[in-house]
Structure formats: structure tokens, C-alpha cells
Scaffold this motif. Structure first.
Motif: not given
Lengths: 582, 443
Positions: A155-164
């Protein structure tokens, strides 16, 4: 004397007992089947692959036509290729699997796995993530599952960031497991600055990392200017366990990428010292480093010799970089070509004779001794045979002159699914006998009892046409076949469809295993049977050249694994890289 | 200069009190540098926790904790044990299947495993053990909290039970069992456990064997007419003996069994002995009360083929296997049974003489039920190849249409029903064409 008398004997029999001979239960019509006329033995002459493809196409056509007429017509797959050719096992497997129609089920399962939660395609706010969690079917281990999903789908890294960020706000902390998965995501997406950030965060929070994290950091660092930081991480792994070839491959790749060739070679030597088999990628990066640095010719050649000694084959991309390296060598002009091995023991493109598959006297003796001590006797002689039987067998082998063919009676008999087993065995024995060969049939004692599978009239004929040895019913007969074939000398082949892998595994070390495999490739005659109205059989061709990296100073021949071919351990590649010096 | 140093030191002390730690290296840095810079260093040191985690403030708490932990472990860093422990902890945090607590013994045996896979498997085994332990503990507590009031009621019921029958339990029953066992030792049929397989088992398998043997003894004790159990080939300093004495303690000497170093071949007439092994080509048709059956005390989790058959071959003993595929619809898979299952089958078979009842003790997951009664009755029918073939074909159609499953049994190779030899004279014996898989029921 024997072989000269037996043909007459059978001739004689044919006239005296016409009922037995000329009316087999399933007749193999010799005049009809041109294949039958051309049943051939090794080193005589061959069915080329081209011919064979034609036959196969004809067969398929015939099959298709007959299928249209009759749906229930029997289907038998024909495997034209040698059992030792790369990809044969896979292909066979696929044919069987398509038959059993399991695929539909598998497909369904995959579908079920993929269902459920759907990842958002843009970064969400905390509230939105919270909403998503509440709406999820199963909120147990929600965080981990979402992260796993992101990792699966890259997945897109920004999505992961927002999730974290959401997880951090929600629970007050981010667990090691989540950070690790985020790190993996960053590494796979080549987001270097994120990798460094995660490294700093994790370094400050945890004192040590597990191997997975260490490996990922090394991989992340080696893509960037900070690749040297991977070296201390490698050292820390070494303290507790042995680094994996993957770890070494990453660091060597990093070193080569940043021009530190000395470090790369030091690490490569370390791999060899620890006894790990290097990754293909390592070789590729080393050969690519050699493009710019001409001082490493000898070392790179040593890689090729290493492959030869351990019977390792490079994959296609490595082969390409080897070719590029040779062609860029200053001084000598090398020319590389792609070719395929033809059964003529000569390289297709440069007409150089390939190495023979024959073993030397010394190797033969070694192999024979090991088959006796490790395969037949083993740790406990009673597990495969009994001492009395072994003595009998040894005496039998000694008494009789050397055989030309040893037949695995039960294996050959069971290749047919039609008619009697004994009939099939008799056909094969007679065919081999006709060539004037001295045949030994090894079987078990129960074959000598009249039953629906074993017709005693056939058995007595077999006993007349060939030498026979019947082991006890509880004895494993395969090791005896191997020993008899080895004892008879270099010209002796054995007939069996069994790949003898369990016996190969009994060998004490990998060198002996390779030797066994080499001998097996040169001396195993595999029977192909198929039913096209009648039962037909044909022997597979035996190669007489060795598939191994080889050189004669003016040329190199390197067999390689082509992309898209799944090669099993008991198969050898069919594609060659041919390099010649002008 | 002195004043400056004093200043630095005091400065340093304040730093320490605020941050909680300063490393020696930092101190040295401070001493060697001029005072102005010292302050700066101290300053950065002060800000250290916030600097490293610029974005997320709540890391701080946990981060400090971890660091404090790390500090205490720093001295032990040189020892590989502590490092391994830490590694396991990190693996646990990474979501791997590893145990929470590791004893020093576990750590030592972890280091004995040389390959990565072996270590991983060992850790998984420990984790599983730990989780079982935890679950059991929880269940116990739950039961305790639930059942306390009930127990009191039961107690009352017990007191008020008024009957002319004298209730006998506990020790009395036990002594009855012992009486029967003693009788069996004098007059009963012998059953031998062959304890000569220590070399082919690892420690875990060995301890499993002993657990199974214990269970065997219990079932034997409870039966109405127990066997006279022999432990043959039990060497005094073998692993078997060590495990047995550690489990039984002092009561080992009071067990009503015969444990001896002698071989079974020396103790019984050769003709009387029958080795029960799943690899045998012969089928046990009926229970013979005059024979002495031998079962190998063996658990083989790793792939070892026909260990006990090999042994029987060496001693030239008769062998036999249970008629599992004559009564049970056995698709594929190993036919090895555990020792306690073998014990219960033998006990039931001896008492009832009926295979249908005895084979109830074969685990249900291994087969798909008995053959229908009309086929098995007059076992002659079922003991022929043709009968079973026909049945299987019929059964297959049935399952296919009934369940509508995609799995089509038609494409699977037929399990060739073995033994055509059961009701034929011996010269017609033929081993099964089918590979029987591993069939060591520890025997």
C-alpha cells in the motif's frame, strides 16, 4: 554362450507354443507401431526432440479426434522429455492436477482469503480510521491485520503513516510488531528517508532487534549512501547466529553499488568460509562489479569453478551478466551465444565436444562401495535385507558375467494399467533381449506365485530369456538393482521409473550424492508407456554429456536455469550459455 | 581551572538528576572541552529524549523504560545467554510464536540446537507448552470460582445418602486392582513391552513414550483381568529407566509388573512370541490367548521406517499387524497407533473377541468409519479384495452426490486393499502393493 543361444530358444518356443507367444492378452502390434520398431537403447541412435514433438502432436490430434467420437476414451499423458530435464516434474504435476480438477476449489479459497477488509487508497484522519475499526467485522488484532494487508498489497506509504499516527493517538504507543511491518513496507517501497526515521525511532526505543528487523535495516541502508552502517549490524547478527545468504547478498550489493569492491570480495569469501551457498544475486552483483574493474578476472573465474564443484547452475539474469562480463573482457575477444543442449554431446553453436557423463574407474569403485555400505547395509542391515540374502546376492552377482541391462521388475511391470503385470515385464524383457543384451531382472518372490497379476507362463518365459534374482518379500529391491548395475561395469544400464531419491539421500556426503546423480543420469533407462488403443512403450534417451559448468580454456559452457522454468533438485537445466574466444 | 571543573561536575550532576543517566563517554567529552561547550553538550543531553522523537511525544515514557532496562542488561551483554534471551524477547514483540518466559535450562538447550529451523521449532514447542499451561491454570481458577457452592451441596448429599450398600472407594478399590494385578502376575497372560529403542528416539520422544506407558499400566490395572506386563530389555542406566524412576519415584519398586534386563527371546519360548508391528505383512486375525505379544516401546515422530519390524526380523520372530483396513475405511495416512491405544485394543479384544469393539479405540480422525455391518459380518466377505473394491466404488459415488463436494475421490488412486492372504494358505501370501506409510504404532 547365453545370448547366442537364447534367440534360437525363443524362436523355437514360438513354434512349439504358439498359443503362449503370439497371443498375448493385449497385443502390441509391432508392424503397426513405428515407435515399436524404433525402441532404442542408449548410445545406439536416438529419437530427436523434433521427431518426438511431431509424434506428440500427431498423438494429440488423434486423441482429439477420437475424443470427439468417444468421450470416455482413455487419456494418457505422454512425457517426451527426459525425467531429468528441468521442468518435467512440474509439467507432469500440472497435467495430473488439471485432471483432478482441484483448481476450482483452490480458486474459491483464494477468493475467500482476499475478501473482507478493503484498504483505503488515500491517508485517513484519526476519526476515519476509528470509524473503520468500529465497522470492521472482526476488531480483534485489527491493527496487525490492517498492517499485514498493507504489506501484502504494498500500500501507499502515506496511508500507513496516517494509520500509525492513529494507532499512536489511540493506544499511546506503537508496538514493535507494527513498527517492524511499517519498516518492511518502507524498505519494499524504497523510501530511504522513512527507513532512516524508523531506524532512529526504533534505535532509541529498543536495545536490540530481532533478525528480521536487522535484515530489513541492512537492506534499507544498502540502497543508500549510508550502506556502511549495515556492516556493524551484520556483526551483531554474527554474534548470535549465522547471517543468512540474503543478508550477505544485500550488503555485497550495497558495497558493489558504492564502488567498494574490496569489501564485497571480503564478504564473499566470508560466505564461502561459513559454508553457506551464496545467493544468485550476489554473483550477479559481483560480475557486474567486474565490468568496471578488470583486476578481478581470476576471482570471478573462481566463482565459475565454485559452481562447477558444487553443481550449481546460475539463473538467467546471472548468465546474462556473465555473458556481458566475458564480452567486455579486454585483450581476448570472447563471444557469447545462447544454445540448447542437443543429444549429440556437441555444443549446438560452437561444435565443441561437451564433457562426457562417464565416471572414472576410481569414482566407479567408490560409488559401488558406498552403495553397498551406505545404501544396502546402512546402519542396520536388517532394515532393508538380511545378511543371508545379501550373501546369496553377492554370490549370484559374482557367478554371472557382467550384465548389460538390469530391470527393476516390479517397477516396470507396474507401468501398465491394462492387462497383466507379468505381460508388460515380458514385453520389455523380450525387446531388450532382441538387441542381444544380457538382461537381469530383479523382483520379489511373490512374483513367482500364480495370481491374477502374475501369470506363471510369462514368468517362466522371462526366466528363460533373462537372468533373474528374486528377493524376499520384505526386502527392498532397489538397492540391489543399483549394486548389480554398478557391479557390471560402465556399460550396464538399469530400467526403472523410480528416481531413487531415497537411496541418493543415504549417501554420506554431498560429493557422493552428486557422483551418484551423475551416474544415474548416465545409466538410468526410463520407460514411457502410453495407451493408444494398445499399450506402447519407449525408452527415454540417455544423455551422454554432463550438464555442468565446464571450460577447455578457449571456451566456457555454462548451463543455466531459464526464467519461468521450475527446476526440481533432481533435474538439470536444458539451456546453455556458450562462450568462445576468438 | 579548578573552579571550572567543579562547575562542570555540578553541572553534570544536575544533568544526571534530570535525565536519569549520562554515559561515561559524555562525561569525558565534557571534561576535555572548554566550559562553554560543556554546557552545550549538557544542554543537548537534556533535550535528548525529545530530540530523538520529534513527532510523537508519547514514545518518551516507554523509551525511557526500555533504556533503563537496557542499562541494567549492559553488563550482561557479553554473555551470550542474556543476548539470546533478549533476542527471544524481541521476537516475541515482533509477533513470533515464542514463549514469554524462558528458564536458564531452556536457554541452554536452545543454544544446543545448531540450525535456525531447529531453534525456531524448539521455541515454538516451548510457546505451545506455555500456552497450554496458562489455559489449564485459567480453567482451574474458573472452575474453582464456579464450583465452590456446588461442592457444599454435594457434601450434604453425600452425608445424607442412606443405603444398606457399603460404599467402597479410594484405597479399597486400589487394593482390589492390586489384587488382580498380583493374580495376573502369577497366572495371567504375558504382554511384553520391548524397551530397546532408546537409540532411535530423542529426549522428547522418550518422555512421550514413558507417558504412554504410564497410561498403559493404568488401563491394564483397571481391567477386570489384567495382563502380566513385562518391561524387557530395560537396562539399569538407560534413558527409559531414568525417566521411569523420575516419574514413579519410590513407588517404582511397588509396581506389579516385571521389569527386567533380559531379552524377551530368552524369557519365553520362541514359538510363543508374536511381535506386533504395523509394518508386518501378516494380519492378526484373532487373539490367541496362548501367545505372548510384544509391543515396541517406541514413539517415532521423525520419519523412520519399520524400526520394530527390523528388530523382529533380526530375532526371527513372528510378526503381525492389526486388521485396520479390513474393518475401517482408511483413506491414506500412517497406521501407527500410540501405546495406550494398542493396550486398550488388546484388552478389549481379549475380553470380547470382537474387532469392531476393539478398534473403537483407533482415533476417529484417522479413518472415516467402519465398513457396514452386512459386509463385515462373516468377515470372509470383507477380507477379500473384490468386496472392498466394490464397496469403495459404491461409497465414493455416495459421498460425491451427498455432499456435493468438489473433492472428487474418483481421481485419487484407489487404496489397494491389501491382504488377500487372510483366508488363503500361506504360500499365497503377498504383501500389499500399496505403500503403507509409516505404520509403527510404537511397535
Amino acid at each position: 554362450m547365453g545370448p547366442s543361444i537364447y534367440p534360437y530358444l525363443s524362436l523355437h518356443l514360438k513354434y512349439t507354443f504358439p498359443l503362449i507367444i503370439s497371443r498375448p492378452l493385449f497385443s502390441v502390434n509391432k508392424s503397426y507401431s513405428f515407435l515399436f520398431k524404433r525402441v532404442m537403447l542408449p548410445n545406439v541412435h536416438y529419437f530427436s526432440t523434433k521427431d518426438w514433438n511431431e509424434v506428440y502432436a500427431n498423438y494429440k490430434k488423434a486423441n482429439r479426434e477420437s475424443k470427439q467420437k468417444n468421450d470416455n476414451d482413455e487419456k494418457i499423458a505422454v512425457f517426451a522429455r527426459s525425467v531429468f530435464a528441468a521442468g518435467t516434474a512440474k509439467r507432469k504435476n500440472e497435467i495430473f492436477r488439471s485432471k483432478s480438477a482441484n483448481e476450482a476449489q483452490e480458486h474459491q479459497e483464494n477468493y475467500r482469503r482476499g475478501r473482507g477488509f478493503k484498504l483505503p487508497d488515500h491517508p485517513l484522519t484519526t476519526a476515519e480510521w476509528k470509524n473503520l475499526k468500529e465497522n470492521a467485522e472482526n476488531s480483534r488484532r485489527f491493527e496487525i491485520r490492517v498492517m499485514n494487508k498493507m504489506l501484502c498489497e504494498r500500500a501507499d506509504i502515506n496511508v500507513a503513516k496516517s494509520f500509525l499516527a492513529y494507532v499512536a493517538l489511540e493506544t499511546g504507543t506503537v508496538s514493535y510488531e507494527l513498527l517492524l511491518k511499517y519498516l518492511a513496507l518502507c524498505v519494499y517501497a524504497n523510501r530511504h528517508s522513512e527507513v532512516f526515521d524508523v531506524y532512529d525511532i526504533m534505535k532509541s526505543r529498543f536495545k536490540a532487534f530481532d533478525n528480521a528487523a536487522n535484515g530489513l535495516f541492512m537492506r534499507g541502508f544498502c540502497m543508500t549512501e549510508r550502506w556502511k552502517e549495515a556492516l556493524p549490524i551484520l556483526e551483531t547478527i554474527k554474534k548470535l547466529s549465522v547471517p543468512s545468504p540474503r543478508n550477505y547478498a544485500d550488503v555485497i550489493d550495497g558495497a558493489v553499488r558504492h564502488g567498494d569492491i574490496a569489501t564485497a570480495w571480503a564478504l564473499y569469501n566470508e560466505i564461502l568460509d561459513t559454508g553457506i551457498i551464496p545467493k544468485q544475486q550476489t554473483w550477479q552483483s559481483l560480475f557486474e562489479s567486474g565490468l568496471s574493474d578488470p583486476s578481478t578476472v581470476e576471482r570471478l573465474e573462481s566463482i565459475l569453478y565454485y559452481m562447477r564443484d558444487n553443481q550449481i547452475y546460475p539463473n538467467e539474469s546471472v548468465a546474462q551478466s556473465i555473458k556481458a562480463w566475458f564480452e567486455r573482457l579486454p585483450g581476448d575477444k570472447w563471444k557469447g551465444r545462447w544454445s540448447t543442449g542437443e543429444p549429440s554431446a556437441v555444443c549446438e553453436s560452437c561444435q565443441v565436444k561437451l564433457e562426457s557423463l562417464q565416471l572414472t574407474e576410481e569414482e566407479y569403485r567408490q560409488l559401488k562401495d558406498h552403495v553397498m555400505t551406505d545404501v544396502i547395509e546402512g546402519q542396520d542391515i536388517f532394515s532393508k535385507t538380511t545378511p543371508e540374502e545379501l550373501e546369496l546376492f553377492k554370490a549370484f552377482v559374482k557367478q554371472n558375467p557382467a550384465f548389460d541391462v538390469v530391470i527393476d521388475g516390479l517397477n516396470v511391470a507396474n507401468t501398465t494399467i491394462r492387462g497383466k503385470q507379468s505381460q508388460m515385464l515380458l514385453e520389455v524383457v523380450s525387446q531388450l533381449k532382441k538387441q542381444g543384451w544380457r538382461v537381469l531382472v530383479l523382483g520379489r518372490k511373490h512374483m513367482l506365485q500364480q495370481s491374477c497379476k502374475w501369470d506363471q507362463r510369462h514368468m517362466s518365459l522371462i526366466q528363460r530369456r533373462a537372468h533373474c534374482f528374486f528377493t524376499d518379500n520384505l526386502t527392498e529391491d532397489d538397492p540391489f538393482i543399483l549394486y548389480a548395475a554398478l557391479h557390471s561395469g560402465n556399460h550396464c544400464v538399469f530400467v526403472s521409473q523410480d528416481l531413487m531419491r531415497d537411496h541418493k539421500a543415504c549417501m554420506p556426503n554431498s560429493a557422493m550424492k552428486r557422483l551418484f546423480f551423475k551416474w544415474q543420469r548416465g545409466h538410468q533407462l526410463v520407460l514411457n508407456t502410453w495407451i493408444l488403443k494398445k499399450v506402447h512403450f519407449q525408452f527415454q534417451t540417455i544423455q551422454d554429456y554432463d550438464t555442468i559448468v565446464q571450460t577447455d580454456k578457449t571456451s566456457w559452457h555454462i548451463p543455466y536455469d531459464a526464467d519461468g522454468v521450475d527446476r526440481c533438485t533432481f533435474e538439470v537445466p536444458q539451456k546453455w550459455l556458450c562462450l568462445t574466444r576468438k | 581551572m579548578n573552579a571550572v571543573v567543579a562547575n562542570i561536575v555540578s553541572n553534570d550532576e544536575t544533568t544526571q538528576s534530570i535525565v536519569g543517566k549520562t554515559t561515561v563517554a559524555e562525561l569525558q567529552l565534557q571534561y576535555s572541552s572548554p566550559s562553554g561547550k560543556t554546557l552545550q553538550v549538557a544542554d543537548t543531553n537534556l533535550r535528548f529524549p525529545t530530540l530523538s522523537n520529534p513527532n510523537i511525544m508519547h514514545y518518551e515514557e516507554k523509551g525511557k523504560e526500555e533504556e533503563a532496562l537496557g542499562e541494567s542488561g549492559e553488563e550482561a551483554e557479553c554473555s551470550p545467554l542474556a543476548a539470546t534471551r533478549e533476542m527471544v524477547e524481541m521476537m516475541r514483540q515482533a509477533g513470533r510464536n515464542v514463549p514469554e518466559h524462558l528458564s536458564d535450562n531452556d536457554l541452554l538447550s536452545l543454544q544446543e540446537h545448531t540450525t535456525k529451523t531447529a531453534r525456531k521449532k524448539f521455541l515454538k514447542f516451548l510457546a505451545l507448552k506455555e500456552s497450554y499451561k496458562k489455559a489449564r491454570k485459567q480453567e482451574k481458577e474458573k472452575r474453582k470460582s464456579e464450583s465452590q457452592p456446588q461442592e457444599e451441596e454435594e457434601e450434604e448429599a453425600r452425608v445424607s445418602l442412606n443405603s444398606y450398600l457399603i460404599t467402597k472407594r479410594g484405597r479399597y478399590l486400589n487394593s482390589g486392582c492390586k489384587w488382580r494385578a498380583a493374580q495376573a502376575m502369577l497366572f495371567g497372560q504375558s504382554l511384553v513391552f520391548d524397551m530397546s529403542y532408546e537409540a532411535v528416539m530423542n529426549q522428547r520422544e522418550l518422555s512421550n513414550t514413558i507417558s504412554q506407558l504410564q497410561e498403559c499400566l493404568t488401563w491394564n490395572k483397571r481391567s477386570l483381568e489384567p495382563f502380566h506386563i513385562h518391561f524387557c530389555n530395560l537396562q539399569p542406566n538407560s534413558g527409559y529407566k531414568r525417566e521411569l524412576t523420575s516419574r514413579y519415584g519410590d513407588s517404582w519398586d511397588n509396581l506389579l509388573i516385571t521389569a527386567t534386563e533380559q531379552r524377551h527371546v530368552d524369557m519365553f519360548p520362541h514359538k510363543q512370541l508374536v511381535y506386533l508391528t504395523a509394518d508386518s505383512p501378516n494380519v492378526l486375525r484373532s487373539f490367541d490367548h496362548n501367545k505372548v505379544y510384544i509391543v515396541g516401546a517406541l514413539v517415532d515422530k521423525a520419519d523412520q521406517s519399520s524400526v520394530s519390524l527390523t528388530n523382529a526380523k533380526r530375532l526371527k520372530l513372528d510378526t503381525a499387524r492389526f486388521p485396520l483396513d479390513h474393518f475401517l475405511q482408511w483413506d491414506s495416512g500412517a497406521k501407527n497407533l500410540t501405546l495406550d491405544q494398542v493396550m486398550r485394543i488388546l484388552l478389549t479384544l481379549r475380553d470380547t473377541g470382537k474387532w469392531e469393539q476393539a478398534l473403537e479405540f483407533v482415533p476417529k480422525r484417522k479413518h472415516s468409519g467402519f465398513y457396514p455391518k452386512n459386509l463385515v459380518e462373516g468377515p470372509v466377505k470383507m477380507f477379500t479384495d473384490v468386496a472392498r473394491m466394490k464397496f469403495k466404488k459404491r461409497a465414493k459415488k455416495f459421498t460425491f452426490s451427498e455432499t456435493g463436494s468438489v473433492r472428487d475421490a474418483g481421481h485419487k488412486p484407489l487404496t489397494q486393499p491389501g491382504v488377500r492372504n487372510v483366508f488363503k494358505p500361506k504360500q499365497f501370501m503377498e504383501p500389499d502393493g500399496k505403500a503403507k506409510g509409516r505404520k509403527n504404532w510404537g511397535g
